[in-house]
Design a protein around this motif. Sequence first.
Motif, PDB file in Angstrom:
ATOM      1  N   PHE A  18       0.860  -1.310   0.164  1.00 25.09           N
ATOM      2  CA  PHE A  18      -0.185  -0.046  -0.096  1.00 25.09           C
ATOM      3  C   PHE A  18       0.896   1.166   0.120  1.00 25.09           C
ATOM      4  CE2 PHE A  18      -2.209  -3.158   2.652  1.00 25.09           C
ATOM      5  CZ  PHE A  18      -3.448  -3.424   1.551  1.00 25.09           C
ATOM      6  N   ALA A  19       2.008   1.347   0.730  1.00 29.51           N
ATOM      7  CA  ALA A  19       2.554   2.575   1.113  1.00 29.51           C
ATOM      8  C   ALA A  19       3.616   2.803  -0.041  1.00 29.51           C
ATOM      9  CB  ALA A  19       3.440   2.344   2.262  1.00 29.51           C
ATOM     10  N   LEU A  20       4.202   1.779  -0.690  1.00 33.06           N
ATOM     11  CA  LEU A  20       4.989   2.162  -2.045  1.00 33.06           C
ATOM     12  C   LEU A  20       4.320   2.729  -3.076  1.00 33.06           C
ATOM     13  CD1 LEU A  20       7.801  -0.758  -1.411  1.00 33.06           C
ATOM     14  CD2 LEU A  20       7.695   1.528  -0.552  1.00 33.06           C
ATOM     15  N   PRO A  21       3.379   2.134  -3.543  1.00 32.43           N
ATOM     16  CA  PRO A  21       2.809   2.484  -4.724  1.00 32.43           C
ATOM     17  C   PRO A  21       2.256   4.097  -4.311  1.00 32.43           C
ATOM     18  CG  PRO A  21       1.917   0.611  -4.544  1.00 32.43           C
ATOM     19  CD  PRO A  21       2.647   0.666  -3.137  1.00 32.43           C
ATOM     20  N   PHE A  22       1.922   4.214  -3.192  1.00 37.60           N
ATOM     21  CA  PHE A  22       1.263   5.715  -2.823  1.00 37.60           C
ATOM     22  C   PHE A  22       2.516   6.639  -2.821  1.00 37.60           C
ATOM     23  CE2 PHE A  22       1.103   8.685   0.826  1.00 37.60           C
ATOM     24  CZ  PHE A  22       0.156   9.532   0.313  1.00 37.60           C
ATOM     25  N   LEU A  23       3.621   6.072  -2.274  1.00 40.25           N
ATOM     26  CA  LEU A  23       4.744   7.234  -2.100  1.00 40.25           C
ATOM     27  C   LEU A  23       5.376   7.388  -3.504  1.00 40.25           C
ATOM     28  CD1 LEU A  23       6.331   6.044   0.992  1.00 40.25           C
ATOM     29  CD2 LEU A  23       5.299   7.973   0.681  1.00 40.25           C
ATOM     30  N   MET A  24       5.361   6.348  -4.548  1.00 43.76           N
ATOM     31  CA  MET A  24       5.680   6.791  -5.926  1.00 43.76           C
ATOM     32  C   MET A  24       5.011   7.409  -6.748  1.00 43.76           C
ATOM     33  SD  MET A  24       7.535   3.179  -6.982  1.00 43.76           S
ATOM     34  CE  MET A  24       6.588   1.761  -6.032  1.00 43.76           C
ATOM     35  N   ASP A  25       3.530   7.425  -6.338  1.00 42.70           N
ATOM     36  CA  ASP A  25       2.778   8.336  -7.193  1.00 42.70           C
ATOM     37  C   ASP A  25       2.936   9.635  -6.494  1.00 42.70           C
ATOM     38  OD1 ASP A  25       0.454   8.809  -8.849  1.00 42.70           O
ATOM     39  OD2 ASP A  25      -0.664   9.122  -7.163  1.00 42.70           O
ATOM     40  N   SER A  26       3.120   9.878  -5.306  1.00 44.68           N
ATOM     41  CA  SER A  26       3.157  11.062  -4.720  1.00 44.68           C
ATOM     42  C   SER A  26       4.397  11.980  -5.200  1.00 44.68           C
ATOM     43  CB  SER A  26       3.123  11.041  -3.016  1.00 44.68           C
ATOM     44  OG  SER A  26       2.046  10.479  -2.848  1.00 44.68           O
ATOM     45  N   SER A  27       5.334  11.082  -5.414  1.00 45.17           N
ATOM     46  CA  SER A  27       6.936  11.741  -6.016  1.00 45.17           C
ATOM     47  C   SER A  27       6.680  12.067  -7.551  1.00 45.17           C
ATOM     48  CB  SER A  27       7.941  10.783  -5.780  1.00 45.17           C
ATOM     49  OG  SER A  27       7.787   9.444  -6.806  1.00 45.17           O
ATOM     50  N   LYS A  28       5.652  11.755  -8.053  1.00 44.16           N
ATOM     51  CA  LYS A  28       5.647  12.266  -9.420  1.00 44.16           C
ATOM     52  C   LYS A  28       5.312  13.850  -9.507  1.00 44.16           C
ATOM     53  CE  LYS A  28       4.208   7.744 -11.207  1.00 44.16           C
ATOM     54  NZ  LYS A  28       3.162   6.876 -11.489  1.00 44.16           N
ATOM     55  N   ARG A  70      13.071   6.897 -13.681  1.00 47.12           N
ATOM     56  CA  ARG A  70      13.205   7.149 -15.002  1.00 47.12           C
ATOM     57  C   ARG A  70      12.269   8.050 -15.585  1.00 47.12           C
ATOM     58  NH1 ARG A  70      12.469   1.966 -17.817  1.00 47.12           N
ATOM     59  NH2 ARG A  70      10.669   3.255 -18.141  1.00 47.12           N
ATOM     60  N   ASP A  71      11.001   7.917 -15.689  1.00 46.88           N
ATOM     61  CA  ASP A  71       9.994   8.412 -16.106  1.00 46.88           C
ATOM     62  C   ASP A  71      10.099   9.931 -15.655  1.00 46.88           C
ATOM     63  OD1 ASP A  71       9.023   6.454 -17.394  1.00 46.88           O
ATOM     64  OD2 ASP A  71       7.240   6.142 -16.224  1.00 46.88           O
ATOM     65  N   GLN A  72      10.224  10.200 -14.434  1.00 46.25           N
ATOM     66  CA  GLN A  72      10.367  11.621 -13.835  1.00 46.25           C
ATOM     67  C   GLN A  72      11.527  12.441 -14.172  1.00 46.25           C
ATOM     68  OE1 GLN A  72       7.795  13.013 -12.358  1.00 46.25           O
ATOM     69  NE2 GLN A  72       6.668  11.042 -13.294  1.00 46.25           N
ATOM     70  N   VAL A  73      12.635  11.688 -14.197  1.00 51.66           N
ATOM     71  CA  VAL A  73      13.934  12.214 -14.293  1.00 51.66           C
ATOM     72  C   VAL A  73      14.186  12.518 -16.078  1.00 51.66           C
ATOM     73  CG1 VAL A  73      16.528  12.175 -14.190  1.00 51.66           C
ATOM     74  CG2 VAL A  73      15.092  11.626 -12.196  1.00 51.66           C
ATOM     75  N   CYS A  74      13.780  11.588 -16.719  1.00 50.61           N
ATOM     76  CA  CYS A  74      14.168  11.397 -18.078  1.00 50.61           C
ATOM     77  C   CYS A  74      12.920  11.984 -19.117  1.00 50.61           C
ATOM     78  CB  CYS A  74      14.503  10.117 -18.655  1.00 50.61           C
ATOM     79  SG  CYS A  74      15.916   9.463 -17.956  1.00 50.61           S
ATOM     80  N   ARG A  75      11.703  11.988 -18.388  1.00 47.85           N
ATOM     81  CA  ARG A  75      10.364  12.445 -19.334  1.00 47.85           C
ATOM     82  C   ARG A  75       9.587  13.441 -18.843  1.00 47.85           C
ATOM     83  NH1 ARG A  75       8.858   6.155 -20.292  1.00 47.85           N
ATOM     84  NH2 ARG A  75      10.504   5.675 -21.641  1.00 47.85           N
ATOM     85  N   THR A  76      10.287  14.073 -17.734  1.00 50.11           N
ATOM     86  CA  THR A  76       9.456  15.268 -17.229  1.00 50.11           C
ATOM     87  C   THR A  76      10.591  16.329 -16.686  1.00 50.11           C
ATOM     88  OG1 THR A  76       9.387  14.796 -15.069  1.00 50.11           O
ATOM     89  CG2 THR A  76       7.657  13.950 -16.226  1.00 50.11           C
ATOM     90  N   CYS A  80      13.252  17.913  -9.010  1.00 47.14           N
ATOM     91  CA  CYS A  80      14.287  17.121  -7.676  1.00 47.14           C
ATOM     92  C   CYS A  80      15.017  15.979  -8.399  1.00 47.14           C
ATOM     93  CB  CYS A  80      13.244  16.651  -6.710  1.00 47.14           C
ATOM     94  SG  CYS A  80      12.089  17.876  -6.136  1.00 47.14           S
ATOM     95  N   PRO A  81      15.951  16.208  -9.604  1.00 52.49           N
ATOM     96  CA  PRO A  81      16.275  15.109  -9.900  1.00 52.49           C
ATOM     97  C   PRO A  81      17.608  14.574  -8.958  1.00 52.49           C
ATOM     98  CG  PRO A  81      17.165  17.111 -11.085  1.00 52.49           C
ATOM     99  CD  PRO A  81      16.219  17.443 -10.200  1.00 52.49           C
ATOM    100  N   ASN A  82      18.099  15.341  -8.354  1.00 48.19           N
ATOM    101  CA  ASN A  82      19.087  14.927  -7.413  1.00 48.19           C
ATOM    102  C   ASN A  82      18.380  14.059  -6.028  1.00 48.19           C
ATOM    103  OD1 ASN A  82      21.218  16.284  -8.614  1.00 48.19           O
ATOM    104  ND2 ASN A  82      21.066  18.022  -7.486  1.00 48.19           N
ATOM    105  N   GLU A  83      17.240  14.386  -5.652  1.00 44.53           N
ATOM    106  CA  GLU A  83      16.650  13.605  -4.924  1.00 44.53           C
ATOM    107  C   GLU A  83      16.125  12.147  -5.497  1.00 44.53           C
ATOM    108  OE1 GLU A  83      16.147  16.961  -5.523  1.00 44.53           O
ATOM    109  OE2 GLU A  83      16.077  17.854  -3.477  1.00 44.53           O
TER     110      GLU A  83
END
Length: 108
Positions: A18-28, A70-76, A80-83
Amino acid sequence: LRAGLNAALAASPRMAQFALPFLMDSSKDITVGDNDQAIHDALEALGYCLERYGPVVTREHLAEVFKTARDQVCRTTTPCPNEFAAMLRRTLAVTLGDVPAGLTPAWV
């Protein structure tokens, strides 16, 4: 408050589904308003949870973590790329935590 939330999300590996998908979605990347801190907090919580869940649970979610980064750093244009890079380092450290030095993991 943040430390308490992180501790609650990481309390048991059973929370990972439950937590990991939520946190990954929140980081988008969200293009509305100033969300640098929200992305940073989500990535910090994700790394914290993965460290507490351990290598077995982390390996189960490794592909999705890498895909999100990859999606967040390369496609958007994430602010926060360093994070994301720091979170990937933490993820790899946890994933390889139970592999003896010099050996190739069987799951590679």
